[in-house]
Design a protein around this motif. Structure first.
Motif, short mmCIF file in Angstrom:
data_model
loop_
_atom_site.label_atom_id
_atom_site.label_comp_id
_atom_site.label_asym_id
_atom_site.label_seq_id
_atom_site.Cartn_x
_atom_site.Cartn_y
_atom_site.Cartn_z
N ILE A 208 80.88 42.57 7.22
CA ILE A 208 81.84 42.99 8.25
C ILE A 208 82.57 44.19 7.66
CG2 ILE A 208 83.83 42.32 9.64
CD1 ILE A 208 82.94 39.41 9.36
N ARG A 209 82.24 45.38 8.15
CA ARG A 209 82.72 46.61 7.55
C ARG A 209 83.98 47.17 8.21
NH1 ARG A 209 79.85 47.18 2.77
NH2 ARG A 209 77.60 47.26 3.11
N ARG A 210 84.06 47.10 9.53
CA ARG A 210 85.09 47.85 10.25
C ARG A 210 86.41 47.09 10.32
NH1 ARG A 210 81.75 48.57 15.66
NH2 ARG A 210 81.45 46.37 15.13
N PRO A 211 87.53 47.79 10.17
CA PRO A 211 88.83 47.14 10.35
C PRO A 211 88.93 46.51 11.74
CG PRO A 211 89.12 49.33 9.40
CD PRO A 211 87.67 49.22 9.81
N GLY A 212 89.33 45.26 11.77
CA GLY A 212 89.47 44.56 13.04
C GLY A 212 88.21 43.87 13.52
N ALA A 213 87.07 44.14 12.87
CA ALA A 213 85.83 43.47 13.28
C ALA A 213 85.87 42.01 12.89
CB ALA A 213 84.63 44.17 12.66
N GLU A 214 85.25 41.15 13.73
CA GLU A 214 85.28 39.71 13.50
C GLU A 214 83.94 39.14 13.06
OE1 GLU A 214 86.70 37.81 16.99
OE2 GLU A 214 88.60 38.91 17.04
N THR A 215 82.87 39.88 13.28
CA THR A 215 81.54 39.36 12.97
C THR A 215 80.68 40.47 12.41
OG1 THR A 215 79.71 38.05 13.88
CG2 THR A 215 80.62 39.78 15.29
N ASP A 216 79.47 40.13 11.95
CA ASP A 216 78.67 41.08 11.19
C ASP A 216 78.40 42.35 11.99
OD1 ASP A 216 75.36 40.84 11.99
OD2 ASP A 216 76.67 39.24 12.69
N ASP A 217 78.61 43.50 11.33
CA ASP A 217 78.34 44.79 11.96
C ASP A 217 77.46 45.68 11.09
OD1 ASP A 217 80.15 45.48 9.99
OD2 ASP A 217 81.76 46.02 11.38
N ASP A 218 76.95 45.11 9.99
CA ASP A 218 76.06 45.86 9.09
C ASP A 218 75.19 44.83 8.37
OD1 ASP A 218 74.88 47.89 7.64
OD2 ASP A 218 76.53 48.06 6.19
N THR A 219 73.92 44.74 8.78
CA THR A 219 73.07 43.65 8.31
C THR A 219 71.70 44.16 7.90
OG1 THR A 219 74.19 41.93 9.61
CG2 THR A 219 71.88 41.56 9.11
N PHE A 220 71.18 43.58 6.82
CA PHE A 220 69.84 43.88 6.32
C PHE A 220 69.05 42.58 6.22
CE2 PHE A 220 67.15 43.85 2.45
CZ PHE A 220 66.16 44.72 2.88
#
Length: 355
Positions: A208-220
């Motif tokens: 979870i990279r972005r401020p305020g994000a609640e769930t995965d936003d960058d996955t491999f």
């Protein structure tokens, strides 16, 4: 196909319903968009403006109350509603198309598949990116043996969205089945399994990279297939410089392709299937070659086949009217969910999961 078109009830008129399903249903010979279910007044107005003859229902219960007037239900509502709505439709005796992911777990997907088989009804999953232009082109190259034995398949579905948009797709509530692993991951995993067969093991990293994000936003996700091919799959909303959509490395050549299939953008812009649909300019063609980067001119341009999302609903209509094969079965979708569940466990426990 001749005779009276099959009457379709579409549940949901957000992004999936309004941009993908409704236009594709309306463009398909043998199908007619009969009813749209949405409680949102603005979306009701939008549906009526785009399809003047469509009937409207505020709730799925209103739709199911007249199930005898319909021939197919399409579930394009939020992910958490897919299983209960599909099960209700099947129990009402109606064939069903469900947007991906069909369920939150592989077990639920297999339970739905068993219910459909018991009722002898079609249950199909909308994996539209099997009809992306680059995917169709890659399948052609593989069928013709252009790359030799494939060793590694790299697939990227990357975006640059530094601020979360909100909504259920980005909710941290597990019940919503949000996050990129289940959203874009459903596409890239399905494509990998179609191309290279069952997964033997899965490793994943989710952040979870972005401020305020609640769930995965960058996955491999890394898949080792039973045949030895390795798939490296990237889905991200935080990629400042986008990589190639596909980089496929084989024993005799590789294929590199940049840029997304144009069909989603065309549908968002209000364009509809017709002559020239799904085509892209020569400047965006991928390249096939060996020993040099495509950026410096290595290899030869490979003409990209036109994308063909309309083929999905054409196949659904043919399955219902003529008994042709289901274009995407729920059991195929369950196999992809096996991988997604393994990826979630791998990322959480920092282990490689054997399937």
């Amino acid at each position: 196909m001749t005779g009276t078109p099959l009457r379709v009830g579409l549940v949901g008129y957000g992004l999936a319903g309004s941009v993908f399903h409704a236009p594709l249903i309306a463009a398909t010979e043998g199908l007619a968009l009969d009813t749209v279910v949405t409680s949102n007044p603005e979306r009701q107005q939008q549906a009526r403006a785009e399809f003047p003859d469509v009937r409207l229902a505020a709730t799925p219960d209103e739709l199911f109350a007249r199930a005898a007037e319909l021939d197919l239900i399409v579930v394009a509502s939020p992910n958490k509603t897919h299983v209960p709505l599909a099960a209700t439709a099947l129990k009402a005796g109606l064939p069903v198309v469900v947007d991906k992911p069909v369920a939150g777990t592989a077990a639920e997907a297999r339970e739905l598949a068993a219910l459909a088989e018991e009722r002898e009804l079609l249950l199909s999953v909308f994996q539209n990116r099997r009809w992306d232009n680059d995917f169709l082109t890659l399948r052609k190259l593989l069928n013709e043996g252009e790359l030799g034995d494939v060793w590694r398949f790299e697939s990227r579905f990357e975006r640059w969205r530094p601020k979360p948009k909100g909504g259920w797709r980005e909710s941290g509530d597990p019940a919503e089945i949000g996050g990129l692993l289940y959203d874009l991951g459903s596409h890239v995993v399905d494509q990998a399994l179609v191309l290279f067969g069952p997964a033997a093991s899965v490793y994943a990293e989710t952040d979870i990279r972005r401020p305020g994000a609640e769930t995965d936003d960058d996955t491999f996700i890394a898949i080792t297939h039973a045949n030895g091919v390795r798939s490296h799959l990237y889905v991200s909303a935080t990629t400042a410089q986008l990589g190639p959509r596909f980089r496929v490395l084989g024993s005799t050549a590789g294929y590199v392709k940049y840029g997304l299939d144009p069909q989603e953008a065309a549908l968002r812009d209000g364009l509809r299937p017709g002559p020239g649909w799904g085509a892209e300019p020569e400047s965006l063609w991928g390249r096939v070659g060996s020993g040099e980067s495509p950026v410096t001119g290595g290899g030869r341009p490979e003409p990209t086949l036109p994308g063909d999302y309309p083929a999905y609903y054409a196949a659904v209509a043919k399955a219902l009217l003529e008994g042709a094969p289901n274009p995407v079965t729920a059991r195929e979708a369950a196999a992809a969910l096996d991988v997604l569940e393994a990826a979630r466990r791998s990322a959480r426990e920092k282990v490689t999961v054997t399937l």
